[in-house]
Scaffold this motif. Structure first.
Motif, PDB file in Angstrom:
ATOM      1  N   SER A 104       0.827  -1.210   0.000  1.00  0.00           N
ATOM      2  CA  SER A 104       0.000   0.000   0.000  1.00  0.00           C
ATOM      3  C   SER A 104       0.855   1.252   0.000  1.00  0.00           C
ATOM      4  O   SER A 104       0.403   2.309  -0.445  1.00  0.00           O
ATOM      5  CB  SER A 104      -0.891   0.028   1.242  1.00  0.00           C
ATOM      6  N   HIS A 121      -0.525  -2.426  -6.955  1.00  0.00           N
ATOM      7  CA  HIS A 121      -1.345  -2.169  -5.753  1.00  0.00           C
ATOM      8  C   HIS A 121      -2.838  -2.231  -6.095  1.00  0.00           C
ATOM      9  O   HIS A 121      -3.337  -1.399  -6.856  1.00  0.00           O
ATOM     10  CB  HIS A 121      -0.990  -0.779  -5.184  1.00  0.00           C
ATOM     11  N   PRO A 122      -3.547  -3.231  -5.525  1.00  0.00           N
ATOM     12  CA  PRO A 122      -4.967  -3.409  -5.851  1.00  0.00           C
ATOM     13  C   PRO A 122      -5.855  -2.788  -4.767  1.00  0.00           C
ATOM     14  O   PRO A 122      -5.352  -2.198  -3.805  1.00  0.00           O
ATOM     15  CB  PRO A 122      -5.095  -4.926  -5.805  1.00  0.00           C
ATOM     16  N   PHE A 123      -7.144  -2.972  -4.912  1.00  0.00           N
ATOM     17  CA  PHE A 123      -8.113  -2.427  -3.954  1.00  0.00           C
ATOM     18  C   PHE A 123      -9.077  -3.523  -3.543  1.00  0.00           C
ATOM     19  O   PHE A 123      -9.461  -4.364  -4.355  1.00  0.00           O
ATOM     20  CB  PHE A 123      -8.827  -1.200  -4.577  1.00  0.00           C
ATOM     21  N   ASN A 124      -9.436  -3.495  -2.295  1.00  0.00           N
ATOM     22  CA  ASN A 124     -10.262  -4.548  -1.718  1.00  0.00           C
ATOM     23  C   ASN A 124     -11.745  -4.300  -2.019  1.00  0.00           C
ATOM     24  O   ASN A 124     -12.215  -3.200  -1.745  1.00  0.00           O
ATOM     25  CB  ASN A 124     -10.027  -4.558  -0.197  1.00  0.00           C
ATOM     26  N   ASP A 176      -3.939   5.780  -2.192  1.00  0.00           N
ATOM     27  CA  ASP A 176      -3.824   5.743  -0.733  1.00  0.00           C
ATOM     28  C   ASP A 176      -3.411   7.089  -0.155  1.00  0.00           C
ATOM     29  O   ASP A 176      -3.683   7.376   1.019  1.00  0.00           O
ATOM     30  CB  ASP A 176      -2.855   4.632  -0.300  1.00  0.00           C
ATOM     31  N   LEU A 190      -6.777   8.615   0.126  1.00  0.00           N
ATOM     32  CA  LEU A 190      -7.571   7.964   1.170  1.00  0.00           C
ATOM     33  C   LEU A 190      -7.068   8.331   2.559  1.00  0.00           C
ATOM     34  O   LEU A 190      -7.848   8.477   3.498  1.00  0.00           O
ATOM     35  CB  LEU A 190      -7.529   6.443   0.989  1.00  0.00           C
TER      36      LEU A 190
HETATM   37  C1  LIG Z   1      -5.896   0.749   4.175  1.00  0.00           C
HETATM   38  N1  LIG Z   1      -5.053   0.424   3.002  1.00  0.00           N
HETATM   39  C2  LIG Z   1      -3.996   1.405   2.977  1.00  0.00           C
HETATM   40  C3  LIG Z   1      -4.514  -0.911   3.213  1.00  0.00           C
HETATM   41  C4  LIG Z   1      -5.940   0.497   1.836  1.00  0.00           C
HETATM   42  C5  LIG Z   1      -5.374   0.164   0.515  1.00  0.00           C
HETATM   43  O1  LIG Z   1      -4.188  -0.025   0.315  1.00  0.00           O
HETATM   44  C6  LIG Z   1      -6.277   0.116  -0.666  1.00  0.00           C
HETATM   45  C7  LIG Z   1      -7.750  -0.113  -0.421  1.00  0.00           C
HETATM   46  O2  LIG Z   1      -8.268  -1.178  -0.752  1.00  0.00           O
HETATM   47  O3  LIG Z   1      -8.402   0.790   0.094  1.00  0.00           O
END
Ligand SMILES: C[N+](C)(C)CC(=O)CC(=O)[O-]
Ligand SMILES: NC(=O)C1=CN([C@@H]2O[C@H](COP(=O)(O)OP(=O)(O)OC[C@H]3O[C@@H](n4cnc5c(N)ncnc54)[C@H](O)[C@@H]3O)[C@@H](O)[C@H]2O)C=CC1
Length: 490
Positions: A113, A134-137, A185, A188
């Motif tokens: 991340s 880097h993917p997203f959940n 990120d 976020l």
């Molecule tokens: C909270 N996180 C930093 C691990 C989130 C991510 O890396 C990506 C996501 O899926 O939001």
């Protein structure tokens, strides 16, 4: 093609599901004795949701296997995805073992991340083989993957990685300059930090903050992002007016961007307690299923609009169709066979279910309408023909519901032409879920002139195709149920 997944937790499990459901063989290494159970549960969720994003057949699922060593896992793999905990020392150890055993041409993607490629590559034997992916959940539904190469970016490697990611339905966003936490990120964390302040200062609860997002700007962000949204907010004068109006507020400032609240036990208990009160009635797996159903519904709605993540899904359907999915092959343009024509093959998506836990009646008509569209295309009444002013209008439909269809069922529709002379076209569709006949749809259509909106004879190529199919199917017996009216069984 083989994908090796090193670390099969929340993110590794999601990667495994996405590769597997796109036909890759997937090998997993994770020392956690619970890893197989956890990945199995993620896969169950993915099988319910991912195939329903497509309106065409998915590839046959690959083979999933678990391995005791990294060496065995990565041998022969074309893509190796590292998803171990966010600690540089663990990631370095993993890369050393992976590189000693893997194909030097394989892509090694890291789910990190926050780490930059130059940090990940420290001590690597082949630095240029490791990139951030880097993917997203949930990885099996959200298409974004941020790809970051090293300071001396290897364009060929990023191009190859992008192509592989597109092949499994993802949207590779190449980030040209490495920074901590890439793009998404970074954004976020800003929101996360502000939210922590709002809770800590007693301004809002976790639920109120979630409501501020999901009833408002979260919906906007999902379809237009930030800048396009604010461009519209500037009114007719657009972005310049927006900047003139809201630029000065940056000096106030409204937020506490650079301060970080002290992350002590009190704050953790406050947030965790509020989160339990807000969402504790559901298990995490239940919440995942609610999230997945919502995401599928939203992404399919965007697909209807051919916009954003929905436009990507449409393009992916074409790719999947060209690749030829699992099961019976749909006919290419033109119809030569003398049996019923395959006009639809897709998985029942989650947003087609109703309160009875099965496919809602309105969706049968939607599926039959798609089958009719495909049949029209096959007889030459395609987008070009329609743009030139000819088309068909449905004037009568009769549906029969014979059995249930559920989320994840692969449904097929085969179409019979019962009559196709002059302006009339009489179709009989049979829908199956696997081998089970679940519904029939009988439709009467008239060819129309789109300018006068009145019935008209079809163009010669359409008339000829209809005559050819009618002759070819002429030897078949009339399908059971054709011509039935609504009524009680005798
Ligand atoms: C909270 N996180 C930093 C691990 C989130 C991510 O890396 C990506 C996501 O899926 O939001
Ligand atoms: N959870 C999230 O929302 C997201 C996390 N990420 C990133 O993905 C990576 C993994 O995170 P999560 O899946 O959330 O963590 P997780 O804790 O759910 O999973 C990590 C897995 O790695 C396994 N593991 C530990 N050491 C290992 C080793 N030496 N070899 C193989 N497996 C090992 C653990 O047993 C565990 O199953 C991190 O780098 C994280 O930053 C990226 C996007 C979103």
């Amino acid at each position: 093609m083989i994908a090796a997944i090193i670390g099969g937790g929340v993110i590794g499990g999601g990667w495994a599901a996405r590769f597997l459901l796109h036909g890759w063989d997937v090998r997993v290494f994770d020392p956690d004795p619970e890893a197989q159970r956890k990945i199995g549960e993620v896969l169950d969720n993915a099988r319910r949701s991912l195939p329903g994003l497509a309106d065409v057949p998915m590839p046959a699922e690959g083979t999933l296997s678990y391995h005791d060593t990294i060496e065995e896992t990565v041998a022969g793999a074309a893509w190796i995805q590292e998803s171990v905990p966010e600690r540089l020392d663990i990631k370095h150890q993993v890369f050393a073992t992976v590189q000693a055993a893997c194909d030097p041409a394989a892509v090694i993607g890291s789910s990190t991340s926050g780490f930059r490629p130059s940090e990940l590559r420290q001590g690597a034997v082949r630095e240029g083989q490791i990139i951030v992916a880097h993917p997203f959940n949930p990885v099996y539904l959200l298409p974004l993957v941020e790809l970051v190469g090293g300071p001396a970016d290897d364009a060929a490697l990023i191009a190859r990685a992008s192509e592989i990611m597109r092949g499994i339905g993802m949207y590779p966003l190449h980030i040209r300059r490495e920074i901590e936490a890439h793009i998404a990120d970074r954004l976020l964390e800003v929101v996360w930090r502000e939210a922590l302040w709002l809770v800590k200062d007693g301004i809002a609860t976790t639920e109120e903050i979630d409501n501020a997002i999901r009833y408002g700007f979260g919906l906007r962000w999902a379809q237009m992002g930030l800048f396009e949204t604010y461009r519209i907010a500037g009114g007719e004068a657009g972005m310049k007016h927006f900047l003139a109006q809201f630029g000065p507020t940056l000096a106030l400032p409204w937020c506490k961007l650079t301060d970080v609240p002290e992350y002590d036990d009190d704050l953790v208990d406050l947030i965790a307690g509020q989160s339990d009160a807000q969402s504790g009635a559901w298990t995490i797996r239940e919440l995942e299923r609610i999230r997945d159903a919502n995401l599928v519904a939203m992404m399919r709605a965007l697909k209807q609009q051919d916009w954003g993540a929905g436009a990507l899904l449409k393009a992916h359907d074409l790719r999947l169709r060209d690749a030829g999915g699992a099961g019976e092959a749909a006919p290419a343009d033109g119809i030569a066979e003398d049996g019923p024509v395959l006009t639809l093959s897709q998985t029942v998506p989650l947003d087609w279910l109703d309160y009875n836990g099965h496919m809602n009646e309105s969706r049968y008509l939607e599926a039959f309408a798609s089958a009719t569209d495909r049949f029209m295309e096959l007889i030459g009444c395609d987008a070009e023909y329609i743009a030139a002013g000819g088309s068909y209008f449905t004037v009568e439909s009769h549906l029969r519901h014979l059995d249930e269809a559920h989320a994840g069922d692969v449904i097929t529709i085969h179409t019979r032409l019962l009559a196709g002379e002059g302006r009339k076209m009489h179709l009989f569709h049979t829908m199956r879920a696997g081998e089970r006949e679940v519904a029939t749809g009988e439709h009467f259509l008239l060819h129309v002139n789109l300018e006068t909106r009145r019935p008209s004879d079809p163009g010669p190529q359409v008339a000829e195709a209809l005559a050819r199919i009618a002759a070819a199917q002429g030897g078949l017996s009339r399908p059971e149920g054709a011509g039935r009216a609504v009524g009680q069984r005798p």
